[in-house]
Design a protein around this motif. Structure first.
Motif, short mmCIF file in Angstrom:
data_model
loop_
_atom_site.label_atom_id
_atom_site.label_comp_id
_atom_site.label_asym_id
_atom_site.label_seq_id
_atom_site.Cartn_x
_atom_site.Cartn_y
_atom_site.Cartn_z
N GLN B 126 50.30 60.92 43.47
CA GLN B 126 51.32 60.98 42.43
C GLN B 126 52.03 62.34 42.45
O GLN B 126 53.26 62.42 42.37
CB GLN B 126 50.64 60.74 41.08
N CYS B 127 51.23 63.41 42.57
CA CYS B 127 51.80 64.77 42.56
C CYS B 127 52.66 65.00 43.80
O CYS B 127 53.74 65.58 43.73
CB CYS B 127 50.70 65.81 42.49
N VAL B 128 52.17 64.52 44.95
CA VAL B 128 52.92 64.68 46.19
C VAL B 128 54.24 63.91 46.12
O VAL B 128 55.30 64.40 46.53
CB VAL B 128 52.07 64.20 47.39
N GLN B 129 54.16 62.73 45.54
CA GLN B 129 55.36 61.90 45.42
C GLN B 129 56.42 62.61 44.57
O GLN B 129 57.60 62.61 44.90
CB GLN B 129 54.97 60.57 44.78
N LEU B 130 55.96 63.24 43.48
CA LEU B 130 56.90 63.95 42.61
C LEU B 130 57.50 65.15 43.32
O LEU B 130 58.68 65.45 43.17
CB LEU B 130 56.19 64.39 41.33
N ALA B 158 59.34 68.58 38.45
CA ALA B 158 58.31 67.64 38.90
C ALA B 158 57.12 67.69 37.96
O ALA B 158 56.55 66.66 37.59
CB ALA B 158 57.88 67.98 40.32
N ARG B 159 56.74 68.90 37.57
CA ARG B 159 55.60 69.06 36.67
C ARG B 159 55.87 68.39 35.32
O ARG B 159 54.99 67.79 34.72
CB ARG B 159 55.32 70.55 36.46
N SER B 160 57.13 68.51 34.84
CA SER B 160 57.43 67.93 33.52
C SER B 160 57.38 66.41 33.57
O SER B 160 57.33 65.76 32.53
CB SER B 160 58.82 68.40 33.07
N LEU B 161 57.39 65.85 34.79
CA LEU B 161 57.41 64.39 34.90
C LEU B 161 56.03 63.79 35.11
O LEU B 161 55.83 62.60 34.96
CB LEU B 161 58.29 63.98 36.09
N VAL B 162 55.07 64.66 35.48
CA VAL B 162 53.81 64.14 36.01
C VAL B 162 53.03 63.33 34.99
O VAL B 162 52.28 62.42 35.34
CB VAL B 162 52.95 65.30 36.59
#
Ligand SMILES: Nc1ncnc2c1ncn2[C@@H]1O[C@H](COP(=O)(O)OP(=O)(O)O)[C@@H](O)[C@H]1O
Ligand SMILES: [Mg+2]
Lengths: 432, 250
Positions: B126-130, B158-162
């Protein structure tokens, strides 16, 4: 949303280790205080324990329900100064009557073991060896801790018939009878022959090498045990000693009395009674009283004081280490205020921040504690090698030292961690 | 499309008590923001924008009035409860990026999930995808210091979306960026909004505000003007349709 403690804990420890590794030098220096503290606790206790263990062993060997009375040479002053030494026979010490009297009057006494000790050479064929001749009773092995290796020890019959038999120590047997079986051989002491009936060994001398204090060629436990009655009839009560061209003669009936009591409790009440009984018949104090129980207690007291002193030193050094840690953690909290703000904004609770910083401190102190244990366990071995001192590493000193180091981490980490958690997230985020 | 508002403020006030003086930073705001909105908050310095955003972000509590976030009254919640709300429902983008220096790009993106008890291994994909979504798929192991400002801000996005938030709050996200990188970052935000994310951002720049659907102008702790931005709404609708088409085509 239940926090899963173990996994969460592992993660937070990993995080802490990672943060600490960012400042390796700083972390290492911070740990140093704890390392020294823990190491010194373990090493010092090990050295102290070793020293007191040796003392206690020596005392215990004397027996805690025993009282030992030894003859001490003490001649009237005016006599020794004025008179010719040649004609003077020093008469002192314990007597057979003392032994009988004590046995009859002191309550709680189980047995009395008298001892007469002479120094002379023992000969077998062409070999001669200096040794101690000990006149004693069949009880000796039991009371003084003597192991029978071969043959038998003295018996009541030997005592009654004043038999010319003896038991000798293993080390003496080895030096006199190179290769031969000593049993049933006859050794010559002075003008008398004694038949060897047993080989014995003093307990606790199994490993001992001859010490530097012992005369050359004379092992410390070259002893010959003969019946007390034989000793008296063959050698008499007077001992001649040649020294610097003049004879010295001493008349001593018994050199030592070991009073064995029913139990250690009766020793305490008996000691003053023994003293009073002896004082009545000995105007000069030509004897000394050794009470192993008292010595043991004294040794324990000394050890306790020693431990308290050590404990205080250790506590202080760990305290200093702890203050060092707290100092660094406070600086770290200030330095990482922004990070704290970020983490709070992203969902960290106060508790999460507290845990994070507390874990870092505990990792520091426990890490230091572990290294300290390793060093502290090695240091006594070095001391043993280099200084030749006996050391004993006790498991509890390791546990205590390590436990305290971990505790120091918690105690001194709590304040910085609480301070970090108490920061206002908005303020923290604004921090540059 | 009428649904429950994401944000509803009723008579919201904030007063800073400085002992002798009382600073009335917010003096009674009534604002409603619907899901999928893209709202820009503007106003002179000291008008209360940051104060408002802090309260919306549950970093601070109002002195008076009510604040409903996704239907729940969060104006009087305790500190821990606010932490949970922040972690689960909100995404933050700051002017100064606010990444954690010692963590890599992926690790930074992962932080909000860390506090929800989820391992990086668990949500690695998930993190890599973001990271890929914001164009940093090849910088996973880089540290913030090794990235440009625009890249850092994209990591922050990206962090705000995780945590799949209800709402993304951004306080002058382009304030520290040059106009070109600023535009790139705004592109990303535009795409997110087109994909359905609700965004509230504070800005000084008119061109930044021009991309929002609605602009709330503040003055002395009150709403001065609150107007829809017809042009960008139409453009957004167009983009949304295009996205839907693309999705359908796939
Ligand atoms: N922590 C605080 N303590 C006291 N006053 C504050 C604090 N934060 C903001 N203020 C005041 O509240 C008002 C609004 O500030 P702020 O929300 O930062 O405005 P903006 O972000 O629009 O520039 C200002 O007058 C400011 O001085
Ligand atoms: Mg501001």
């Amino acid at each position: 949303m239940k926090p899963i403690i173990p996994i969460a804990f592992v993660r937070i420890v990993q995080l802490g280790v990672k943060s600490l590794l960012l400042h390796k030098m700083r972390s290492a220096l911070t740990m140093l205080g704890i390392i020294f503290g823990v190491c010194s606790v373990i090493a010092m206790l090990a050295i102290g324990e070793g020293a007191s263990h040796e003392a206690q062993e020596a005392i215990k060997k004397l027996g805690s329900s025993n009282v030992i009375i030894r003859s001490v040479k003490r001649t009237p002053e005016n006599n020794s100064a004025g008179q010719s030494k040649r004609s003077f026979v020093a008469e002192y010490g314990l007597t057979y009557r003392d032994a009988a009297r004590l046995q009859a009057t002191i309550p709680g006494i189980r047995r009395v073991l008298p001892l007469r000790i002479m120094r002379d050479d023992v000969r077998f064929s062409t070999i001669s060896h200096p040794c101690q001749i000990i006149g004693t009773h069949p009880l000796y092995p039991e009371i003084n801790g003597l192991d029978l290796l071969a043959g038998r020890f003295l018996t009541e019959t030997d005592e009654t018939y004043q038999n010319n038999i003896c038991a000798i120590t293993l080390s003496l047997a080895e030096s006199l009878f190179t290769g031969q079986n000593p049993l049933e051989q006859e050794v010559k002491i002075g003008p008398n022959y004694f038949r060897v009936v047993g080989i014995v060994r003093e307990r606790g001398t199994e490993q001992k090498r001859p010490q530097s204090g012992a005369t050359e060629g004379q092992t410390i436990d070259a002893n010959v045990y003969i019946p007390l009655s034989s000793a008296r009839s063959r050698f008499g009560d007077v001992i001649f000693r040649r020294s610097a061209g003049s004879f010295e003669a001493e008349k001593v009936e018994l050199h030592q009395l070991t009073l064995q009591f029913e139990n250690p409790d009766s020793v305490e009440t008996a000691v003053p009674l023994i003293q009073r009984a002896l004082e009545r018949f000995h105007t000069l104090k030509d004897y000394e009283l050794v009470v192993p129980l008292e010595l043991l207690r004294q040794a324990e007291r000394t050890k306790r004081i020693f431990n308290v002193v050590l404990g205080s030193i250790a506590a202080i050094s760990l305290l200093v280490g702890g203050i060092g840690i707290m100092n660094i953690m406070l600086a770290t909290v200030t330095e990482r205020t922004r990070e704290i703000g970020i983490r709070r904004a992203l969902g960290a609770k106060k508790q999460d921040i507290t845990t994070q910083f507390l874990v870092e401190t505990v990792v520091l102190s426990v890490g230091g504690g572990l290294i300290g244990v390793l060093v502290g366990v090695t240091a006594p071995l070095l001391v043993e090698q280099i200084a030749g001192m006996k050391t004993i590493i006790t498991w509890w000193s390791v546990v205590i030292a390590f436990g305290i180091s971990a505790l120091v981490g918690v105690v001194f980490g709590l304040y910085p961690a609480r301070r970090a958690a108490g920061l206002d997230p908005i303020e923290a985020l604004r921090h540059t | 499309m009428k649904s429950q508002p994401i944000i509803q403020l009723e008579g919201l006030t904030k007063t800073y008590d400085l002992g002798e003086v009382q600073v009335h930073a917010l003096r009674g705001l009534n604002i409603t923001i619907d899901p999928g909105s893209y709202v820009a908050i503007m106003g002179a310095s000291g008008s209360g924008k940051s104060t408002l955003l802090n309260i919306l972000g549950c970093l601070d509590r109002p002195t008076g009035g009510r604040y409903w976030l996704g239907g729940d009254d969060v104006s009087t919640l305790e500190d821990d409860a606010l932490s949970i709300i922040r972690g689960q429902r909100l995404g933050f983008i700051f002017q100064s990026y606010n990444l954690i220096d010692q963590l890599t790009v992926v690790e930074n993106i992962h932080v909000p999930l860390f506090y929800q008890g989820r391992d990086l291994e668990q949500c690695w994909d998930q993190c890599v995808q973001l990271a890929g979504l914001v164009g940093l798929g090849d910088r996973l192991d880089h540290r913030p210091k090794q990235l440009s400002g625009g890249q850092q801000q994209r990591v922050a996005i990206a962090r705000s979306l995780v945590n799949d938030p209800l709402l993304i709050l951004a306080d002058e996200p382009t304030g520290n960026l040059d106009s070109q990188t600023g535009r790139e970052v705004l592109e990303v935000l535009g795409r997110l909004n087109a994909a359905g994310k609700t965004i509230v951002l504070v800005t000084h720049g008119e061109e930044v505000a021009a991309r929002a659907h609605r602009v709330i102008r503040m003055k002395d702790g009150l709403v001065d003007r609150d107007e829809l931005n017809r042009k960008s709404v139409a453009a957004a609708a167009h983009v949304a349709t295009a996205h839907a088409d693309a999705a359908a085509a796939r």
